[in-house]
Design a protein around this motif. Structure first.
Motif, PDB file in Angstrom:
ATOM      1  N   MET A  33       0.610  -1.228  -0.191  1.00  0.00           N
ATOM      2  CA  MET A  33       0.147   0.087   0.250  1.00  0.00           C
ATOM      3  C   MET A  33       0.815   1.534   0.121  1.00  0.00           C
ATOM      4  O   MET A  33       1.965   1.156   0.457  1.00  0.00           O
ATOM      5  CB  MET A  33      -0.948  -0.019   1.249  1.00  0.00           C
ATOM      6  CG  MET A  33      -0.178   0.168   2.460  1.00  0.00           C
ATOM      7  SD  MET A  33      -1.571   0.158   3.734  1.00  0.00           S
ATOM      8  CE  MET A  33      -0.454   0.064   5.114  1.00  0.00           C
ATOM      9  N   VAL A  34       0.503   2.198  -0.358  1.00  0.00           N
ATOM     10  CA  VAL A  34       1.059   3.498  -0.366  1.00  0.00           C
ATOM     11  C   VAL A  34       0.211   4.369   0.390  1.00  0.00           C
ATOM     12  O   VAL A  34      -1.345   4.608   0.256  1.00  0.00           O
ATOM     13  CB  VAL A  34       0.935   4.542  -1.728  1.00  0.00           C
ATOM     14  CG1 VAL A  34       1.597   5.555  -1.571  1.00  0.00           C
ATOM     15  CG2 VAL A  34       1.753   3.415  -2.808  1.00  0.00           C
ATOM     16  N   LEU A  35       0.314   5.161   1.574  1.00  0.00           N
ATOM     17  CA  LEU A  35      -0.228   6.151   2.395  1.00  0.00           C
ATOM     18  C   LEU A  35       0.149   7.443   2.162  1.00  0.00           C
ATOM     19  O   LEU A  35       1.304   7.807   2.056  1.00  0.00           O
ATOM     20  CB  LEU A  35       0.249   5.724   3.823  1.00  0.00           C
ATOM     21  CG  LEU A  35       0.066   4.260   4.397  1.00  0.00           C
ATOM     22  CD1 LEU A  35       0.275   4.107   5.729  1.00  0.00           C
ATOM     23  CD2 LEU A  35      -1.643   3.942   4.263  1.00  0.00           C
ATOM     24  N   GLN A  36      -0.725   8.234   2.301  1.00  0.00           N
ATOM     25  CA  GLN A  36      -0.668   9.778   2.235  1.00  0.00           C
ATOM     26  C   GLN A  36       0.491  10.279   2.924  1.00  0.00           C
ATOM     27  O   GLN A  36       0.213  10.019   4.288  1.00  0.00           O
ATOM     28  CB  GLN A  36      -1.943  10.537   2.315  1.00  0.00           C
ATOM     29  CG  GLN A  36      -1.681  11.926   2.182  1.00  0.00           C
ATOM     30  CD  GLN A  36      -1.186  12.395   0.723  1.00  0.00           C
ATOM     31  OE1 GLN A  36      -1.464  11.894  -0.499  1.00  0.00           O
ATOM     32  NE2 GLN A  36      -0.494  13.464   0.639  1.00  0.00           N
ATOM     33  N   GLN A  37       1.325  10.964   2.600  1.00  0.00           N
ATOM     34  CA  GLN A  37       2.359  11.521   3.475  1.00  0.00           C
ATOM     35  C   GLN A  37       1.757  12.780   4.230  1.00  0.00           C
ATOM     36  O   GLN A  37       1.077  13.385   4.024  1.00  0.00           O
ATOM     37  CB  GLN A  37       3.540  11.857   2.626  1.00  0.00           C
ATOM     38  CG  GLN A  37       3.144  13.092   1.716  1.00  0.00           C
ATOM     39  CD  GLN A  37       4.465  13.701   1.012  1.00  0.00           C
ATOM     40  OE1 GLN A  37       5.629  13.713   1.570  1.00  0.00           O
ATOM     41  NE2 GLN A  37       4.249  14.119  -0.194  1.00  0.00           N
ATOM     42  N   ASN A  38       2.615  12.810   5.430  1.00  0.00           N
ATOM     43  CA  ASN A  38       2.577  13.865   6.531  1.00  0.00           C
ATOM     44  C   ASN A  38       0.792  14.020   6.603  1.00  0.00           C
ATOM     45  O   ASN A  38       0.324  15.377   6.655  1.00  0.00           O
ATOM     46  CB  ASN A  38       2.883  15.340   5.687  1.00  0.00           C
ATOM     47  CG  ASN A  38       4.466  15.198   5.388  1.00  0.00           C
ATOM     48  OD1 ASN A  38       5.144  14.744   6.345  1.00  0.00           O
ATOM     49  ND2 ASN A  38       4.659  15.766   4.277  1.00  0.00           N
TER      50      ASN A  38
END
Length: 480
Positions: A33-38
């Motif tokens: 998965m890719v999580l939204q940064q910050n």
């Protein structure tokens, strides 16, 4: 097209991912998965009732601890760092679950009907341009990922529900030649462009259903605002009869489960199926955008949507698609941070799925790079009609979003019509006037023009552009 598997959810809370130990997670929280940064991500799932659950992301030295309720449900807020990875996320309620190959970067939600659904490899008997080139160049080391609500084997999984779900069937695909073929061509091209320019991981959440109407993508609380929409099917025990038309059933199954997964913005390619109710669509889409923004809780995120492309529909000279494009333009004008990408120059008279998805994805990406990420130095918004000035037999057309003027110069431009007070439209001549550099339209037989139209047909030709090659959006100055 591949065999379809009908999967209709009925419960209000369903976790379809296989358990690792006692912990279960929604499908979107998984390997790759890719999580939204910050930002803050609300992770949730199931564990043994009353057990303590710890979540330990490898980017942090601190674990987050929560307690499952009496039914085993738990949720925890996890803070994400700046873009990077790969990371792991370890979860434990006494038995351990490890999520591997996790990235942190930019995440976009991509939804709509078949033109968003069309994969990189194209549909059967309906090709997508540059498919072999894109697929052969796909490298797992390039940090692009796509969560698809179908499968990496290319099997289509229809999902619909009468009530909002907490999970859906889906999996994260990596950037490899055996998985990229099954990712939305528009979403993939967009992600590839953003990744190359920003040099950060990019994830796209792809949720689509070919032939679907916007009504099916509206939550019930929005759909019920419109007396024209039938909601009776949501209150019966009868099976869902038409998931493409029935209000709320796609939203419940393929949007609601993603609201805890933060996004940077949304791409929307839908509308061909709503040409019969363009006026209502013009009212529904702003309400949908507002609701999605409220539900995600990520602020007033950008929504970039795609103009429906030229196609014959009921006939090339018909105007149902023209009226719908006009509704789309009005949505763009009325909703903050909503922008449209034109496809006026890539349509096909008999293929409703234009083969050129690269242009669409690239235009969406450049729009995002400028409007969301602050890149400057070029124009990303199509010229749009503003007003007309009438001088004798000539009508001068004023537009916005063309600071360097329109083109091509010294060329007779097609697709224009002009009318007098009798409201009868006649084919018109048009050009970029050499002396004034303004777009001028006229017909020698119309002495006192009052209105002008451009590309106001189902299948028009794009003949007017800005200096960066973006088509002038179709328009009419009248409201007849």
């Amino acid at each position: 097209m591949n065999t379809k598997i009908l999967s209709l959810f009925a419960g209000a809370f369903c976790l379809s991912v296989a358990a690792y130990g006692e912990i279960k997670l929604p499908s979107v929280f998984s390997d790759n998965m890719v999580l939204q940064q910050n930002t803050t991500v609300r992770m949730r799932g199931e564990a043994r009732p009353g057990s303590g659950v710890t979540i330990s992301p490898s980017w942090s030295q601190s674990a987050v601890a929560v307690k499952a309720d009496s039914k085993g449900h738990w949720a925890a807020d996890i803070k994400t760092p700046s873009a990077g990875g790969p990371y792991t996320v370890r979860l434990s309620d006494g038995e351990e679950l490890m999520l591997d190959n996790v990235l942190v970067g930019e995440v976009w939600f991509c939804a709509g009907q078949s033109n968003m659904e069309m994969p990189v490899k194209g549909f059967d008997r309906q090709p997508a341009d540059h498919a072999a080139d894109i697929i052969s160049r796909a490298k797992p080391a390039k940090n692009i990922r796509a969560f698809v609500t179908d499968t990496k084997r290319g099997t289509w999984i229809d999902q619909a529900s009468k009530v909002p779900q907490s999970d859906m069937k889906g999996e994260w695909l990596v950037n490899s030649s055996d998985q990229v073929p099954y990712i939305s061509a528009v979403a993939y091209t967009f992600a590839d462009y953003i990744n190359e320019v920003l040099e950060v991981p990019v994830g796209v959440l792809v949720s689509t259903l070919g032939g679907s109407r916007i009504e099916a993508w509206l939550p019930r609380e929005v759909a019920q605002l419109y007396p024209e929409i039938n909601l009776s099917h949501l209150d019966t025990d009868e099976p869902i009869k038409n998931m493409r038309d029935d209000a709320s059933v796609i939203y419940n199954a393929k949007v609601a489960p993603l609201h805890d997964f933060p996004i940077r913005g949304m791409l929307w390619y839908q509308g061909e199926s709503n040409r019969d109710n363009a006026s209502l669509y013009e009212r529904m889409m702003p309400a949908m955008v507002k609701d999605y923004r409220d539900k995600w809780g990520c602020g007033e995120f950008p929504v970039y949507f795609v103009e429906i492309a030229p196609f014959n529909y009921e006939g090339p000279e018909g105007t149902s698609a023209a009226r719908f494009r006009e509704a789309q333009t009005q949505v763009m004008k009325s909703v903050p941070r909503c922008e449209i990408v034109s496809t006026l120059d890539i349509g096909h008279p008999v293929f409703i799925h234009p083969t050129d998805k690269v242009t669409v994805g690239n235009r969406l990406a450049r729009l995002a790079l400028a409007d969301t990420y602050g890149q400057t130095g070029y124009e990303v918004k199509s010229p749009v009609f503003k007003s007309i000035d009438i001088q004798g037999k000539k009508v001068y057309v004023n537009v916005d979003n063309a600071p360097y003027g329109l083109c091509p110069m010294w060329t007779e431009l097609e697709g224009f019509e002009i009318a007098g007070s009798d409201k009868v439209f006649h084919p018109a001549k048009a050009e970029i006037e050499t002396s004034t550099c303004r777009l001028v339209v006229w017909n020698d037989d119309v002495d006192s023009p009052v209105a002008v139209r451009y590309a106001y047909k189902n299948y028009p030709a794009a003949t007017v552009f800005d200096t960066y090659g973006l088509p002038l959006l179709p328009f009419r100055s009248d409201n007849w």
